[in-house]
Design a protein around this motif. Sequence first.
Motif: not given
Length: 419
Positions: A126, A129, A131-133, A174, A193-195, A197, A230
Amino acid sequence: MNLDRSKKLYEEALNLLPGGVSSPVRAFKPHPFYTARAEGSKIYDVDGNTFIDYCMAYGPLILGHGNQEVRERIIDQLKSGWLYGTPVELEIKYAKLIRKYYPSIEMLRFVNTGSEATMAALRAARGFTGRDKIVKIDGSFHGAHDAVLVKAGSGATTHGVPNSAGVPAEFVRNTLQVPFNNVESLVDVLEKNRDVAALILEPVMGNSSLILPEKGYLKEIRKITAENDVLLIFDEVITGFRVSMGGAQQYYGIKPDLTTLGKIAGGGLPIGIFGGRKEIMERVAPSGDVYQAGTFSGNPLSLIAGYTTVKILEKKGVLESVNRMTEKLAAGIEDVLKDRGEDCEIASIASMFCIYFGDRPKNYEEALRLDRDRYMEFFWKMLKNGVFLPPSQYETCFVSYAHSDEDVQKTVEAVSRSI
Ligand SMILES: *Cc1c(COP(=O)(O)O)cnc(C)c1O
């Protein structure tokens, strides 16, 4: 089988420890046996019973209980002290040894448990990247921390609490889920989901019974995660140094971005390891901004036990011998099942095997259909016949270097009597 003393101890424990135990799967009904000692392939309880052990402390003891060489090295280390809170040369030696077998691990950190390793690996992913997910697999088990206690395997599934109370919904908002062996649903989730990690998975699932990846599945998800930018995290806490020296990633020829190790890597003492691409790992404190720390991390006792174990495993023929013994055992059990075991199947890989009461599953949903009550009936019969299997349909059986032909023969006979 007399279990009087165990029964008494358990009754006392119930008032002192939640469920009478220090970790959930250990509590089986009506009560577990209490161990007095263990050696090689055998575990001895406080009532004088002896069992051939295929639980093997849930994975770490690939050399069997009380391996002499590991014990001697631990004792040597004890004489020099067992905790310094300073760097030791062994960290470098062991890190190099790990990197030799896991070329994807360019840099690593030693922690204390597998749970800690996956927690830190996810944080690093996380942080790196931004990102959170995260995406995990239905029924995978990555330890007992908040982010991954959603549809979690192992004791969580055994005791019917795959989603733990006490984990705020916001904490797992997430955490996304996809079924194992299903490429389309991963593509779908990553499109929506583009976000994301990282995707974290057990390349061979060992905590929802034993579930093997279908041909091409891991290659495909490596491709998809790379295309979507990812990170791919292989949780090899069970499979590391077991499925092959280089874990499932060597066996299946996949290069993940991050890897977690544990269990065997500590030689029976507590350890966790997370590592991977240098640019990701350099983000970990103190060289980077992803915080991670631990009083007992890199302690010399766990390091020497793990290092010695890996050095023994790398000797020619050790892993092969454990795997051959497992094949022999699995073939023997399969013969019995074919003959008499209605609705039972067995699968194995390297030194892991599982006896399924129902159809061999390819994902968690199918694993949930297994007949866990019948498994437990079988478990007790096996115990009475001198064989200790893991006390849950959702755990994997482990064979060690200490298991002999005689053990295998006795075990097949026990299956034949119990089934
Ligand atoms: C056992 C296990 C963990 C957790 O390790 P602990 O040392 O028990 O915290 C994580 N991931 C997998 C795949 C495991 O089997």
